[in-house]
Design a protein around this motif. Structure first.
Motif, mmCIF file in Angstrom:
data_model
loop_
_atom_site.group_PDB
_atom_site.id
_atom_site.type_symbol
_atom_site.label_atom_id
_atom_site.label_comp_id
_atom_site.label_asym_id
_atom_site.label_seq_id
_atom_site.Cartn_x
_atom_site.Cartn_y
_atom_site.Cartn_z
ATOM 1 N N LYS A 11 0.833 -1.210 0.000
ATOM 2 C CA LYS A 11 0.000 0.000 0.000
ATOM 3 C C LYS A 11 0.865 1.255 0.000
ATOM 4 N N ASN A 12 0.312 2.298 -0.603
ATOM 5 C CA ASN A 12 0.898 3.634 -0.537
ATOM 6 C C ASN A 12 0.092 4.468 0.459
ATOM 7 N N VAL A 13 0.779 5.028 1.434
ATOM 8 C CA VAL A 13 0.133 5.743 2.531
ATOM 9 C C VAL A 13 0.523 7.213 2.478
ATOM 10 N N LEU A 14 -0.455 8.084 2.751
ATOM 11 C CA LEU A 14 -0.191 9.524 2.827
ATOM 12 C C LEU A 14 -0.422 9.977 4.266
ATOM 13 N N ILE A 15 0.546 10.722 4.828
ATOM 14 C CA ILE A 15 0.431 11.249 6.185
ATOM 15 C C ILE A 15 0.575 12.761 6.147
ATOM 16 N N THR A 16 -0.390 13.468 6.729
ATOM 17 C CA THR A 16 -0.221 14.899 6.971
ATOM 18 C C THR A 16 0.187 15.080 8.432
ATOM 19 N N GLY A 17 0.966 16.116 8.699
ATOM 20 C CA GLY A 17 1.456 16.324 10.061
ATOM 21 C C GLY A 17 2.528 15.333 10.455
ATOM 22 N N ALA A 18 3.260 14.806 9.487
ATOM 23 C CA ALA A 18 4.265 13.777 9.777
ATOM 24 C C ALA A 18 5.455 14.319 10.547
ATOM 25 N N THR A 19 5.677 15.632 10.522
ATOM 26 C CA THR A 19 6.794 16.205 11.280
ATOM 27 C C THR A 19 6.377 16.581 12.699
ATOM 28 N N GLY A 20 5.103 16.401 13.033
ATOM 29 C CA GLY A 20 4.636 16.664 14.387
ATOM 30 C C GLY A 20 4.894 15.480 15.296
ATOM 31 N N PHE A 21 4.564 15.642 16.565
ATOM 32 C CA PHE A 21 4.870 14.620 17.582
ATOM 33 C C PHE A 21 4.209 13.288 17.242
ATOM 34 N N MET A 22 2.903 13.286 17.072
ATOM 35 C CA MET A 22 2.202 12.035 16.789
ATOM 36 C C MET A 22 2.523 11.534 15.385
ATOM 37 N N GLY A 23 2.652 12.451 14.416
ATOM 38 C CA GLY A 23 2.936 12.059 13.037
ATOM 39 C C GLY A 23 4.238 11.297 12.905
ATOM 40 N N LYS A 24 5.251 11.719 13.645
ATOM 41 C CA LYS A 24 6.546 11.030 13.598
ATOM 42 C C LYS A 24 6.430 9.606 14.148
#
Length: 515
Positions: A11-24
């Motif tokens: 699968k290809n996954v997209l994450i927004t907020g990946a540089t934030g605490f939970m996103g990381k």
């Protein structure tokens, strides 16, 4: 059903907020525990000095990803940094990047949000509501999309005492509010903000409630799940205990308490502190996407990701464990010995603020001025008080969250997935977790080495001796100024001392007779 790692395979996954605490933490977990994942696309805001790829590479070099790099040295090859600004029209995505995401993405995790409680309504609406709306519109164009996960907050509906796992009707139509903000100036927006948010404490909870409604109404054709974590704190177990990298929420207060700066706080000892470890939230979120992707439920599933209903922990207990941990393992260069009084009494709170915060800060700044240095403690205390005011609502109240969907999801996991993607908070041992949390702030936020503990303990003992000396001088001064000059005061003093002596003699005689 297939296992969670099998679901994410290819699968290809997209994450927004990946540089934030939970996103990381979400990014690390997906790459480490779902090794068959094809690629993870992350939307990253470009900075003047760094390109998106450089920001992602720098993020991947931090300690959080040490375990991942050791187990999967080539993991960085699965990351695709996409330049984007969520506050701009069409998310500031280039035509090429839009086409790439539309053709490629299977799963979306929308984690981006402003978590500042005191954000202006215009800015909070822009990132929490308008950007969410644009993400939903982009998701509707994705050809292969299987599931859209929206990360909200358990406090989106904190004006209710009992919160079900449903999307509640908002106080206003988000579309009409968005249209109104286009012609209002900042002064007018600030004037009407208190009336708009009503009985909610801040613009964060207000706009997160609106965002849930936007996701429900404008994403009706999508397969959507909403995850609502409460107060997200340091990691419980993964990738290692105590990971935290910011001062947000209670972490800043824990550090202030450990430094001896925070001495009193308006809170109810019996109010539930609904802390939730970040890795629990991430495991819950990953599992929620798996369940919706496999089962394709007819309606949006909402998950209250909280601890209060199944493993309650109270603010009085939080205070005890924070102070005891920092007394055993003190922070370096503490201002005073750790000690915090929680009170819900208005007059008592302001008394302790004056005596324990402002007076010592004033005296310390006076000392700094005399020694030719710049005063700084009053500014620190002012910032601390502002942070405390933003959290008072949450430290003084308790809520009841329904957890039927969360329990259902937990029961759907096979035994292996229950271990790898554990979000069963009944297993959480609070004393151990709080110690790891506090030590995490020391090691990962303040970057203090454990080798400095002996010196920090010596400094804390020095502060204790200074306090004892100060109290002795204070008692002598009170005696000389008030008691020694008055015959009546001396008589009262001698009476109290003789009474205490008689009690001690009585108890000593009683214990001797029993022996």
């Amino acid at each position: 059903m297939i296992s969670i790692p099998e679901f994410y395979r290819g699968k290809n996954v997209l994450i927004t907020g990946a540089t934030g605490f939970m996103g990381k933490v979400l990014l690390e977990k997906l790459l480490r525990s779902c090794p068959g994942i094809k690629a993870v696309y992350v939307l990253v805001r470009p900075k003047a000095e760094q390109k998106p790829q450089e920001r992602v590479a720098e993020m991947m070099s931090c300690k959080l990803f040490d375990r991942l790099r050791e187990e999967q040295p080539q993991c960085a090859q699965k990351l695709v940094a996409v330049s984007s600004e969520l506050t701009q029209p069409e998310l500031d995505l280039s035509k090429e990047d839009q086409d790439m995401l539309i053709d490629s993405i299977d799963i979306v995790f929308h984690c981006a949000a402003t978590v500042r409680f005191n954000e202006s309504l215009r800015d909070a609406m822009q990132l929490n509501v308008i950007a969410t709306r644009q993400m939903v519109h982009l998701a509707q164009r994705m050809k292969k999309l299987e599931v859209f996960i929206h990360v909200s907050t358990a406090y989106a509906n904190c004006n209710r005492k009992h919160i079900e796992e449903v999307v509640y009707p908002p106080p206003v139509d988000p579309r009409k509010l968005i249209e109104s903000l286009e012609w209002m100036d900042d002064g007018l927006v600030n004037d009407i903000t208190p009336k708009l948010i009503g009985d909610r404490p801040n613009t964060y909870t207000y706009t997160k409630a609106l965002a849930e409604y936007v996701v429900q109404q404008e994403g009706s054709k999508l397969n959507i799940a909403i995850v609502r974590p409460s107060i997200v704190g340091a990691s419980w177990k993964e990738p290692f205990p105590g990971w935290i990298d910011n001062f947000n929420g209670p972490s800043g207060l824990f550090i202030a308490a450990g430094k001896g700066i925070l001495r009193t706080m308006r809170a109810s000892n019996n109010a539930v502190a609904d802390l939730i470890p970040v890795d629990v939230v991430v495991n819950h979120t990953v599992a929620a996407a798996w369940y919706s992707g496999v089962n394709r439920p007819k309606n949006i599933l909402v998950y209250n990701c909280t601890t209060g209903g199944t493993n309650p922990f109270h603010w009085g207990e939080v205070e005890y464990h924070v102070i005891s941990t920092f007394k055993r393992n003190p922070l370096e260069q503490a201002f005073r010995r750790p000690n915090v009084n929680l009170t819900s009494n208005h007059l008592l709170y302001h008394y302790w603020i004056a005596v324990s915060h402002k007076a010592p800060a004033f005296l310390y700044d006076l000392y700094l001025r005399i020694t030719g240095r710049s005063p700084r403690m009053m500014k620190t205390i002012t910032r601390l008080h502002k942070a405390m005011m933003l959290l008072e609502y949450f430290t003084s109240n308790s809520w009841v969250w329904s957890n039927e969907n969360t329990n259902m999801l937990m029961n759907q996991l096979n035994p292996d997935d229950k271990k790898v993607f554990n979000f069963d908070v009944r297993q959480l041992h609070w004393a151990e977790y709080m110690e790891n949390y506090c030590m995490g702030t020391k090691k990962y936020v303040l970057n203090e080495e454990m080798s400095g503990l002996p010196a920090a303990r010596k400094h804390l003992n020095k502060l204790r001796n200074i306090r004892y000396g100060f109290n002795t001088i204070l008692v002598v001064l009170i005696w000389r100024v008030f008691i020694a000059r008055s015959q009546m005061a001396r008589n009262i003093w001698y009476f109290v001392v003789s009474l205490c002596f008689k009690f001690l003699s009585y108890f000593r005689a009683s214990s001797t007779m029993r022996y």
